[in-house]
Every structure is written in C-alpha cells, then in structure tokens.
Design an enzyme around this catalytic site. Structure first.
Site: not given
Ligand code: VGL
Ligand code: ZN
Length: 211
Positions: A15, A53, A55, A59, A88, A113, A158
């Site tokens: 990410d 990430d 979404h 979401h 986000h 994801k 993550c």
């Molecule tokens: C993440 C919060 C929400 C991450 C992703 O990449 O750690 N944290 N979505």
């Molecule tokens: Zn996320």
C-alpha cells in the site's frame, strides 16, 4: 551483514499509495520517506509484488458511511470490530495511485484488496472476515516463492496483518522496519511488533538485505 537473496525471495510492497503519504487522506507520518529504501530493495529482488488498497465509494470501513461516527472510532460489522477511517484509496482516484517516486516497473503482480464494500481488507492474504482469500498465497506457492520480505504502509495495520498471515500460511517472513511507517493508534505499533515477533516474523532493516 547482507543476507543473500535468491529466486525464492519475493519483496511485497504494501500500500505505498498517495493517500497514505503526507498530504493524503489517511496520511501516515513520514510515509513518503521510505520510497528510496523500497526502491533499493526492489532493485535487489528478482521478484516484486505490490498491494493496492482499492475501495469502492461508500466502503464500509469509511466513517462517512456510518452516520454519527467519526474516523478512528470503531463499529461492529458482521465479522467483528472494524476501525473506521477517513475516505481513502477510492478506486480510480489520485489518492489510490502509487506514490509517484515508487519504481514499480518490475512488479510482477499487483494485488488489490478492500474492493468488497461490506468487508475491509488489511492483509494481503485474507480480508478482515479472516476467511475470504485474496489469492496471493496460491500465487506465491505456484511460483515457488517461499521467503517474503514485507515493506510499506502501515506497519501496524496492513504490513502486520500481512506478515502474521504469511507466517500462518508457512512462509518464511521478514519485515524491514525502516522501510515501513506506522499509524500507531492507541499503542497499535507496539502490539503489532510484539505479535509479529511472537509469530516468528524476522523484524529486520533494509540495510541487512540490500546494501
Ligand atoms: C490501511 C487502514 C485502512 C493500511 C489500509 O494500508 O495499513 N490502514 N486501510
Ligand atoms: Zn483501506
């Protein structure tokens, strides 16, 4: 000491997207600082995999989807407690793109994801219901990639979820901590590091892997 990397090693960059970097919607302090180290590790690895990430609008992990809630609170969803986040990494937006300094050209796979509206997904292997697979484990096994080095954002979400699942699935797993940055919500970084250590994740530094 520089450990030798082999054809069975894969670098998994978690990410490293604009929304997790300064100026982004869910900025992780110093998130952009890791880019040069990640690029160096990518150059040293034969196999590089990225996660993204990804979404849909509205979401279920977004506080804005639950009236009366605020980001960084939590709610109960069908699969358990879910932390709520600012909107986000919405599919197709600038915030969901990789950091512009990330050299992703040699990545062999991008695993997306969090694209199912009712389930969040921290781990690169399983969504937050802890059951729905992303397909990454099968991909790695079919390709004989048995040793994983994880880097990216965020250490305590993550990256940690991915590392813990990787150990459960039997992969040799390391996390290069200097090529990660944390959100650190209520002590989550210390908890994540303890859990990773107890699970047999090798917590190391990028310099030990690529000079
Ligand atoms: C993440 C919060 C929400 C991450 C992703 O990449 O750690 N944290 N979505
Ligand atoms: Zn996320």
């Amino acid at each position: 000491m520089t450990a030798s990397l082999t054809s069975a090693d894969a670098l998994i960059v978690i990410d490293l997207q604009n929304d997790f970097c300064p100026g982004g919607a869910l900025a992780v302090g110093g998130g952009d600082e890791i880019v040069p180290l990640v690029n160096r590790l990518a150059a040293a690895h034969e196999h590089v995999i990225l996660t993204q990430d990804w979404h849909p609008k509205g979401h279920s992990s977004f506080a804005s989807s639950h009236p009366g809630t605020a980001p960084f609170g939590s709610i109960e969803l069908a699969y358990g407690t879910q932390t709520l986040w600012p909107d986000h990494c919405v599919q197709g937006t600038k915030g969901a793109e990789f950091h512009p300094g990330l050299d992703w050209t040699k990545a062999e796979l991008v695993i997306r994801k969090g694209f199912r509206a009712p389930i969040d997904s921290y781990s690169a292997f399983f969504e937050n219901d802890r059951k729905t697979p992303t397909g990454l484990a099968g991909y790695l096994r079919e390709r004989g990639l048995t040793r994983l080095t994880l880097v990216g954002l965020a250490t305590d979400f993550c990256v940690a979820y991915s590392a813990l699942d990787a150990r459960k699935l039997g992969f040799e797993t390391r996390v290069a901590l200097d090529a990660c940055r944390a959100i650190d919500l209520g002590g989550s970084l210390a908890t994540a590091e303890k859990q990773m250590r107890e699970a047999g994740v090798d917590l190391t530094q990028a310099s030990a892997l690529a000079a």
